[in-house]
Design a protein around this motif. Structure first.
Motif, PDB file in Angstrom:
ATOM      1  N   LYS A   1       0.835  -1.205   0.000  1.00  8.17           N
ATOM      2  CA  LYS A   1       0.000   0.000   0.000  1.00  8.17           C
ATOM      3  C   LYS A   1       0.876   1.263   0.000  1.00  8.17           C
ATOM      4  O   LYS A   1       0.618   2.208  -0.751  1.00  8.17           O
ATOM      5  N   THR A   2       1.921   1.245   0.824  1.00 11.20           N
ATOM      6  CA  THR A   2       2.781   2.421   0.921  1.00 11.20           C
ATOM      7  C   THR A   2       3.581   2.635  -0.353  1.00 11.20           C
ATOM      8  O   THR A   2       3.653   3.746  -0.884  1.00 11.20           O
TER       9      THR A   2
ATOM     10  N   PHE B   1       1.424   3.848  -3.221  1.00 14.76           N
ATOM     11  CA  PHE B   1       1.073   5.253  -3.013  1.00 14.76           C
ATOM     12  C   PHE B   1       2.221   6.158  -3.453  1.00 14.76           C
ATOM     13  O   PHE B   1       2.019   7.146  -4.183  1.00 14.76           O
TER      14      PHE B   1
ATOM     15  N   THR C   1      -5.175   7.639  -1.792  1.00 14.32           N
ATOM     16  CA  THR C   1      -5.263   6.558  -0.805  1.00 14.32           C
ATOM     17  C   THR C   1      -6.580   5.799  -0.891  1.00 14.32           C
ATOM     18  O   THR C   1      -6.642   4.624  -0.536  1.00 14.32           O
TER      19      THR C   1
ATOM     20  N   THR D   1      -6.544   9.076   5.979  1.00 16.28           N
ATOM     21  CA  THR D   1      -5.459   9.563   5.111  1.00 16.28           C
ATOM     22  C   THR D   1      -4.472  10.387   5.919  1.00 16.28           C
ATOM     23  O   THR D   1      -3.253  10.256   5.751  1.00 16.28           O
TER      24      THR D   1
END
Length: 300
Positions: A126-127, A130, A161, A168
């Motif tokens: 996820k990071t 992003f 996000t 967020t």
């Protein structure tokens, strides 16, 4: 990458002393020692990042010791705070630790850092997804906006996000703690000094009796041909405020603030203020993290 480990001690008679360093560090200059101690000028327990010349240290004061990790140029500082604190509090160093004790502490720190929740967060898909999307879209920063319910929000980041504004913001706070973003104050927001609520409104009060029930009176501006020719923006009307209680008229009413959450009234100089920060992407660290994670992910 963590390059090495060093320990210093504050002697009240002779000042900072260099106690131990791992072989990978090499020499620690006098300038570095002074900078590390100057950063912790009150010498109370706490964490600091220290940049000296071309080297970066993550330092933690655990009186009488300062424990320092020498970092690679792209290593985030923020995630090291909690692992260093936890390891130092759980380790019984004693009054005169030996070299072997410091070696053991170094090993324990590395294990704790690698297993910390922030480390897992940084290496999550996820990071990295992003951050890759930010770089692909050439987004270099997020500007804040104000929300009366939760305070600072970052609507542009919400779109990336897919989370609500509060989640967020928590996500971005973790990345800022990790050094992926740096924060720059760009605007201040008034909040109540009593309940710290954001729902504050301004009111105009009579300077004579303090009542806020005023009537607006407009008069044509005094003719001034010279000024009228030189200033196209001159207001055609002049404003006055007439108190509906004592009938006092003024062009300079007193500004008062009211918190609509707790009902407190206060003057502007009594208000509390909170900065809202622009979050600026630290691109070299972000790219280094992406490269590190993708380099350790097995290919299918």
């Amino acid at each position: 990458m963590i390059k090495g480990f060093a320990v210093f001690r504050m002697d009240p008679k002779i000042g900072p002393q260099h106690v131990y360093r791992s072989d990978s560090i090499g020499e620690v200059t006098h300038q570095e020692v002074l900078a590390i101690f100057a950063t912790h000028n009150l010498f109370r327990e706490g964490f600091r990042g220290v940049h000296v010349s071309n080297r970066t240290w993550a330092t933690y004061v655990f009186p009488p010791w300062i424990v320092a990790l020498l970092l690679g140029p792209d290593e985030p500082i923020g995630p090291l705070r909690e692992p260093m604190k936890k390891t130092l509090h759980s380790n019984k160093l004693g009054d005169n630790p030996k070299a072997e004790d410091w070696k053991n502490l170094h090993r324990e720190l590395i294990v704790e850092i690698q297993s910390s929740p922030v480390a897992d967060f940084l290496t999550s898909k996820k990071t990295t997804d992003f951050l890759k999307e930010m770089i692909d879209l050439e987004i270099n920063f997020f500007d804040p906006q104000f929300n009366f319910e939760i305070g600072t929000t970052y609507p542009a980041a919400d779109h990336l996000t897919g989370l609500d504004s509060y989640d967020t913001r928590l996500f971005l706070e973790k990345l800022t703690l990790a050094g992926i973003f740096t924060s720059e104050p760009v605007v201040g927001v008034t909040h109540c000094p009593i309940c710290l609520g954001f729902k504050v409104v301004s009111r105009l009060a009579c300077p004579k009796c303090s009542v806020t029930a005023l009537d607006v009176v407009r008069f044509p501006a005094s003719p001034d041909s010279d000024e009228a020719e030189s200033s196209a923006s001159k207001k055609p009307m002049e404003l006055f405020y007439s108190c509906m209680t004592c009938q006092h008229t003024t062009s300079e009413p007193v500004v008062t603030l009211l918190c609509t959450e707790c009902g407190s009234q206060f003057q502007p100089d009594e208000a509390a203020y909170r900065n809202m920060d622009r979050l600026v992407l630290n691109r070299p660290i972000a790219e280094s993290l992406i490269k590190k994670v993708e380099g350790t992910t097995p290919k299918k």
